[in-house]
Scaffold this active site. Structure first.
Site: not given
Length: 609
Positions: A147, A83, A45-46, A236, A341-342, A145, A395, A87
């Site tokens: 989301h 994100c 994540d991130d 994140h 994811d980004n 996660k 991001k 996803r």
């Protein structure tokens, strides 16, 4: 705890096996391995483009790097700038405006709510990789996660996963069952669609891996291959890590983000991830490290130490999973996919006085506590620029730093994937699903699923690139993208891009990513014909996908703050106002009562005279 029980069972099995190995027993025929490969998706994540050792990072990620040596690194792989859209595309192989994530709940403007493609959740017109593999006889598991929707019909257990322990929100605390204060009222964890409680010794990366190991072992007797989708909260916001992992980097990051950005660029070039000498820009939102005072530098260095520790803690859990699969005999028949994811998160939660005051009431913000339990911290735009090095942006933006992230695909010892290779051909997150289904020998769908029409898969299988084929499976075909007004059109080696404030000015620019991945030389004036063709390609994409123009003055940062105020700030103010009102009424009543008694006493005294 299921995890502890699972560990005990495994320890007992290993011990019994050792005892049996010392005794002469009749050989038993080996149990045949599943005919199809297992699949493990490791979604960070991130993480920025160079946030992995094998892509240029200075912090330790030895286990992810080992997967890179066993497989293929993609140095020109793209996701969405946030994100949930990424996803949803990973899950479905369908572009974000088609799968319902034209925007996220936290960043969508009111004018777009309810419009086609702007569901803010993954819609039911798409089929997930969980559903496809489940129908093909796979065991399907997900942890971490999600989301992509929080109602019962949209949680992973309803979207193709046999077992799932998931978080419905964008993020949460890494040490306790606590939401991101001010954004959510609770941390929405569920298991198999029902509210779940985290253990007291919870740490996010350790927990999501342990729960996945438990799921795999609990289903082992079936003999079926498994899909294990592990969705980490690292890195994140809030940035948090075990003390020992933060301490490992206590002597680092004192020279600041500009020095780190330059060092990472050199390492990435030396590794063959980017062209040697690739030019870089300095983002306008990057503060000047030299102008920070001593306390500000100390706090900033500590945040990056925690960020590095958080990444290393996650990598350690990846290593623990891989070690477990090796002991279980699964490793050689498992396809591993690692990606982010980004790009790196640039948001500075402390940029406004209101946020500083609020967060100061909720967390211990002392420099010595940064990254620990009870803390709230973020790396901000300075370190995010280093995490994205040598790319521009991060991001939320459509710059390469927002969209280009590390991708590693490995199938240890299997001829279909060239070990240790690097490919610079364009690849996209929608390509992951058709790649995995091809490698697994599982049929996709042609726009029809169980008797109903669904969105067709738009991604392309990366298998030719995994085998060492030159170039991209997308060839010269246009590939469009849009999120929150930031947009891009890829075609061959070229990219047309537009970014809104704060990372852009809303103007379209043209870059040759082959020689200029840092997006430093705008070719719009030098190649007007290409510019016009690609702009026409983008408009075709936007029309076909129902892309809406953003309201005047929109920025994702401001929209997130507005969302937080509407979801948490306003209700808290109302509750506070009601409490104050009740208090005022109570005090007024007491004063009125006292005055009445005094008047009554005065009247009684006068009547006695």
């Amino acid at each position: 705890m299921p995890g502890r029980l699972g560990g005990s069972r495994r320890a007992a099995i290993i011990a019994i096996g050792a005892l049996l190995g010392a005794c002469p027993v009749q050989a038993q025929p080996a149990k045949p391995a599943p005919s199809r490969p297992n699949i493990v998706i490791l979604l960070a994540d991130d993480w920025g483009f160079s946030d992995v050792g094998s892509f240029g990072a200075e912090f330790a990620t030895p286990h992810i790097d080992a997967l890179a040596r066993a497989g293929m690194r993609f140095s020109n792989f793209h996701v969405a700038g946030s994100c949930s859209p990424s996803r949803a595309m990973l899950q479905t192989g369908v572009m974000n405006h088609r799968n319902g994530l034209g925007n996220m709940p936290e960043t969508i403007p009111d004018e777009h709510r309810g419009k086609p493609g702007y569901d803010t959740v993954m819609n039911h017109r798409v089929v997930t990789i969980g559903e496809l593999l489940q129908a093909a006889g796979y065991r399907t598991y997900l942890t971490g996660k999600w989301h992509l929707g929080s109602d019962a019909a949209r949680l992973p257990h309803a979207r193709g996963y046999d077992r799932a322990f998931s978080l419905a929100d964008a993020g949460a605390d890494n040490f306790e069952q606590r939401p991101i204060e001010g954004l959510y009222d609770k941390a929405n964890w569920t298991e198999n669609g029902k509210p779940a409680t985290l253990p007291k010794d919870y740490y996010s990366s350790r927990f999501v891996v342990q729960r996945m190991i438990d799921y795999i072992e609990e289903g082992r007797a079936s003999g079926k291959s498994f899909l294990a989708s592990i969705n980490f909260l690292a890195n994140h916001i809030p940035v948090q890590a075990p003390d020992s992992d933060i301490a490992r980097y206590s002597a680092m990051y004192r020279d600041g983000w500009t020095a780190l950005r330059e060092a990472r660029a050199k390492r990435a070039a030396a590794l063959g991830i980017v062209p040697a000498g690739a030019a870089m820009v300095t983002m306008p939102t990057t503060p000047d490290w030299r102008k920070l005072d001593a306390d500000e530098r100390a706090a900033a260095a500590r945040v990056m130490q925690a960020y590095a520790g958080m990444a290393t803690a996650m990598d350690r859990e990846v290593g623990r999973l891989v070690a477990h699969l090796k002991v279980a005999g699964d490793y050689d028949n498992t396809i591993f996919v690692f990606l982010s994811d980004n790009g790196a998160e640039p948001t500075n939660p402390f940029a406004s006085l209101r946020n500083r005051l609020f967060l100061g009431l909720q967390y211990d913000l002392a420099t010595a506590n940064i990254g620990r339990r009870g803390s709230f911290s973020a790396i901000g735009p300075g370190w995010a620029s280093a995490a994205s090095s040598p790319l521009s942006g991060y991001k939320f933006s459509a710059a390469e730093g927002g969209l280009r992230v590390p991708l590693i695909i490995a199938w240890p010892g299997h001829a279909d994937i060239r070990a240790g290779g690097i490919t610079d051909g364009l690849a996209h997150v929608t390509d992951i699903l058709p790649t995995l289904t091809e490698l697994a020998g599982v049929a996709g769908h042609g726009g029809s699923w169980r008797g109903r029409a669904v969105e067709p898969i738009t991604g392309r299988s990366l298998v030719p690139m995994l085998k060492g084929g030159a170039g991209s499976v997308h060839g010269d075909a246009p590939l469009g993208y849009e999120l929150s007004g930031n947009a891009a059109l890829f075609r061959g080696d070229y990219k047309l891009v537009r970014n809104l404030a704060p990372t852009g000015d809303g103007q379209w620019r043209l870059f040759n990513l082959k020689v200029d991945p840092g997006e430093t030389r705008d070719l719009a004036a030098a190649e007007p014909d290409r510019y016009k063709r690609m702009l026409a390609d983008y408009r075709t994409y936007a029309k076909a996908n129902g892309v809406l123009d953003m309201p005047a003055g929109y920025t994702a940062d401001e929209q997130i703050n507005r969302y937080a105020f509407e979801q948490q700030g306003k209700p808290r103010l109302i509750r506070f106002g009601l409490w104050v009102g009740a208090f005022v009424l109570l005090v007024s009543g007491l004063i009125w009562g006292l005055r009445r008694r005094r008047r009554a006493k005065s009247g009684w005294a006068l009547s006695r005279r």
